[in-house]
Design a protein around this motif. Structure first.
Motif, PDB file in Angstrom:
ATOM      1  N   ILE A   1       0.871  -1.169   0.000  1.00  0.00           N
ATOM      2  CA  ILE A   1       0.000   0.000   0.000  1.00  0.00           C
ATOM      3  C   ILE A   1       0.909   1.219   0.000  1.00  0.00           C
ATOM      4  O   ILE A   1       1.569   1.520   1.002  1.00  0.00           O
ATOM      5  N   ARG A   2       0.975   1.929  -1.117  1.00  0.00           N
ATOM      6  CA  ARG A   2       1.932   3.005  -1.279  1.00  0.00           C
ATOM      7  C   ARG A   2       1.238   4.363  -1.271  1.00  0.00           C
ATOM      8  O   ARG A   2       0.042   4.478  -1.510  1.00  0.00           O
ATOM      9  N   ALA A   3       2.038   5.393  -0.968  1.00  0.00           N
ATOM     10  CA  ALA A   3       1.568   6.787  -0.955  1.00  0.00           C
ATOM     11  C   ALA A   3       0.422   7.002   0.025  1.00  0.00           C
ATOM     12  O   ALA A   3      -0.460   7.823  -0.206  1.00  0.00           O
ATOM     13  N   GLU A   4       0.441   6.260   1.124  1.00  0.00           N
ATOM     14  CA  GLU A   4      -0.571   6.412   2.172  1.00  0.00           C
ATOM     15  C   GLU A   4       0.124   6.444   3.533  1.00  0.00           C
ATOM     16  O   GLU A   4       0.330   5.400   4.155  1.00  0.00           O
ATOM     17  N   PRO A   5       0.507   7.617   3.999  1.00  0.00           N
ATOM     18  CA  PRO A   5       1.152   7.688   5.308  1.00  0.00           C
ATOM     19  C   PRO A   5       0.216   7.279   6.435  1.00  0.00           C
ATOM     20  O   PRO A   5      -0.991   7.531   6.379  1.00  0.00           O
ATOM     21  N   ALA A   6       0.778   6.647   7.436  1.00  0.00           N
ATOM     22  CA  ALA A   6       0.005   6.282   8.623  1.00  0.00           C
ATOM     23  C   ALA A   6      -0.239   7.520   9.468  1.00  0.00           C
ATOM     24  O   ALA A   6       0.646   8.365   9.622  1.00  0.00           O
ATOM     25  N   VAL A   7      -1.450   7.624  10.023  1.00  0.00           N
ATOM     26  CA  VAL A   7      -1.789   8.790  10.842  1.00  0.00           C
ATOM     27  C   VAL A   7      -2.258   8.412  12.241  1.00  0.00           C
ATOM     28  O   VAL A   7      -2.210   9.238  13.154  1.00  0.00           O
TER      29      VAL A   7
ATOM     30  N   ALA B   1      17.929  14.592  12.123  1.00  0.00           N
ATOM     31  CA  ALA B   1      16.554  14.155  11.889  1.00  0.00           C
ATOM     32  C   ALA B   1      15.991  13.583  13.181  1.00  0.00           C
ATOM     33  O   ALA B   1      16.740  13.221  14.097  1.00  0.00           O
ATOM     34  N   ARG B   2      14.687  13.513  13.241  1.00  0.00           N
ATOM     35  CA  ARG B   2      14.021  12.922  14.416  1.00  0.00           C
ATOM     36  C   ARG B   2      13.179  11.737  13.955  1.00  0.00           C
ATOM     37  O   ARG B   2      12.691  11.697  12.816  1.00  0.00           O
ATOM     38  N   PRO B   3      13.016  10.731  14.815  1.00  0.00           N
ATOM     39  CA  PRO B   3      12.183   9.581  14.443  1.00  0.00           C
ATOM     40  C   PRO B   3      10.768  10.022  14.064  1.00  0.00           C
ATOM     41  O   PRO B   3      10.181  10.889  14.711  1.00  0.00           O
ATOM     42  N   ALA B   4      10.254   9.435  12.992  1.00  0.00           N
ATOM     43  CA  ALA B   4       8.914   9.784  12.506  1.00  0.00           C
ATOM     44  C   ALA B   4       7.873   9.027  13.323  1.00  0.00           C
ATOM     45  O   ALA B   4       7.330   8.002  12.905  1.00  0.00           O
ATOM     46  N   THR B   5       7.589   9.547  14.513  1.00  0.00           N
ATOM     47  CA  THR B   5       6.687   8.868  15.440  1.00  0.00           C
ATOM     48  C   THR B   5       5.474   9.710  15.812  1.00  0.00           C
ATOM     49  O   THR B   5       4.694   9.319  16.679  1.00  0.00           O
ATOM     50  N   GLU B   6       5.282  10.859  15.162  1.00  0.00           N
ATOM     51  CA  GLU B   6       4.158  11.723  15.556  1.00  0.00           C
ATOM     52  C   GLU B   6       2.821  11.026  15.376  1.00  0.00           C
ATOM     53  O   GLU B   6       1.864  11.290  16.117  1.00  0.00           O
ATOM     54  N   TRP B   7       2.731  10.100  14.430  1.00  0.00           N
ATOM     55  CA  TRP B   7       1.474   9.387  14.201  1.00  0.00           C
ATOM     56  C   TRP B   7       1.163   8.408  15.329  1.00  0.00           C
ATOM     57  O   TRP B   7       0.043   7.896  15.422  1.00  0.00           O
ATOM     58  N   LEU B   8       2.145   8.157  16.183  1.00  0.00           N
ATOM     59  CA  LEU B   8       1.966   7.224  17.302  1.00  0.00           C
ATOM     60  C   LEU B   8       1.607   7.933  18.611  1.00  0.00           C
ATOM     61  O   LEU B   8       1.378   7.268  19.629  1.00  0.00           O
ATOM     62  N   GLU B   9       1.572   9.253  18.598  1.00  0.00           N
ATOM     63  CA  GLU B   9       1.228   9.976  19.818  1.00  0.00           C
ATOM     64  C   GLU B   9      -0.197   9.628  20.250  1.00  0.00           C
ATOM     65  O   GLU B   9      -1.119   9.619  19.443  1.00  0.00           O
TER      66      GLU B   9
END
Length: 401
Positions: free
Chosen positions: A78-84, A242-250
């Protein structure tokens, strides 16, 4: 442990893809789903700041696997669909389109997000370099302009500066550290690298702070230093980490410190694992929490995560390693050398551009670095069993490769 019927991997780059491949190699026959924010098929990142940026490689050459190989994994891509959003209890991930993907196990491999300067997104000609699209956009700007300012004296900034000089671009590199890669390889070796860049024509402004960007007509025209000086530029690259891309896990309930906090098995919660640049885990051999930002770790950690998903329960205890290529210098770094370590040239001669450095703290070897001597560096690594002493604080090792 019962094998999961479906594994959902969030992040389809090197760490996520390697996890899917490792699961199949280790006999997993269940369902696989790989979600990724990228529109491209999985590609390799280290060449972006070198071969892709200079035009030596076309983008297709960075592709990690062929279409046929990807199809053989029998996975849903599943591409071009960022997790939110993430529902940990349900092992459910919601994407930006509203799609909900559920599994029996979840692997987080969402990587990093570059740090930026204030207001940089308001000016054309200011770049970060994390994705293939980033590299191509920067390459286009470098072809049109002749003055580049690189902000950041770490691995990525140094690699970009070296690549741009090879393209004939006028380059100024500005950074807060006193030498290039000082936090990664220490002052002595960092000094050798600093001299190499100076000899190749890069204008180095080290030990200074950047205040902001200067613009004209909506496009960047310079970089303002804290001293008040403005470095003129047609193009600017911001490479300040850079920072880990974890904002969607908040709000998910997962522990989010410097990345997704995991145990020694790379497990963040029952049935939930993290891998690659975003994973912070307890390294039993070092007695500390560690997070590694490099290609080698992405592959090795994927093997461990796949095995533990299938019931192995083996702690992940690698010897940290990264490499960087700049001009004709190939640096290979084993262990955790620090700026505080004593640095000894064990073999070769820096003046000849070939040597191995050994790092010691309190009498213990903490790192081995090879400069155009890869075999000798590996032998010394094996001899000294690179392993920093226990009881140290959490550590992040950053690199571009």
């Amino acid at each position: 442990m019962t094998r999961p019927g479906k594994v959902v991997i969030v992040g389809g780059s090197s760490a996520g893809l390697a996890t899917a491949e490792a699961l199949r190699r280790q006999g997993y026959e269940g369902r696989l789903a790989l979600l990724d924010a990228e529109r491209h098929l999985p590609y390799d990142r280290p060449p972006l700041s070198k071969q892709v940026l200079t035009g030596a490689w076309e983008p297709s050459r960075t592709q990690l696997r062929s279409q046929e190989h990807l199809a053989s994994l029998e996975a849903e891509f599943i591409r071009a669909e960022p997790a939110v959003l993430c529902d940990v209890a349900e092992r459910a991930v919601t994407t930006a389109t509203g799609r909900v993907v559920r599994g029996d196990a979840l692997v987080i491999a969402t990587g990093l997000r570059p740090r930026v300067l204030p207001d940089q997104e308001d000016l054309a000609g200011v770049h970060v370099l994390r994705t293939l699209d980033d590299a191509l956009a920067l390459r286009c700007d470098l072809a049109a302009g002749r003055r580049l300012v690189v902000v950041g004296e770490g691995v990525l900034g140094s690699e970009i500066a070296a690549s741009a000089r090879g393209m004939g671009v006028e380059v100024t590199l500005v950074g807060f550290g006193s030498v290039l890669l000082g936090s990664q390889v220490g002052g002595r070796v960092g000094g050798f690298l600093t001299r190499l860049h100076t000899e190749r024509g890069t204008d180095l402004r080290l030990g200074v702070a950047v205040e902001g960007l200067a613009g004209s007509g909506g496009r960047v025209c310079g970089v303002r230093l804290a001293s008040g000086e403005v470095l003129r530029a047609d193009t600017v690259v911001v490479a300040i980490g850079a920072r880990p891309a974890t904002e969607w896990l908040e709000g998910s309930g997962l522990a989010l410190g410097d990345g997704v906090e995991c145990d020694a098995y790379c497990r963040a919660a029952p049935g939930v694992y993290a891998v690659g640049d975003t994973a912070s885990w307890h390294h039993e051999g070092l007695g500390r929490r560690l997070r590694l930002e490099n290609r080698t770790n992405a592959t090795e950690q994927a093997q461990a995560v796949a095995a533990n998903l299938l019931g192995a329960e083996r702690p992940y205890t690698p010897t940290p390693y990264f490499w960087t290529d700049q001009y004709d210098a190939k640096l290979q770094v084993h262990g955790l050398p620090s700026p505080a370590a004593e640095t000894h040239i064990a073999e070769g001669d820096p003046a000849q551009g070939r040597f191995v450095a050994v790092y010691r703290e309190n009498g213990e070897v903490t790192g081995v670095l090879g400069w155009n001597m890869p075999k000798q560096a590996r032998l010394l690594r094996q001899k000294h069993l690179v392993a920093p002493r226990n009881g140290q604080p959490a550590t992040t090792v950053r690199s571009g490769s």
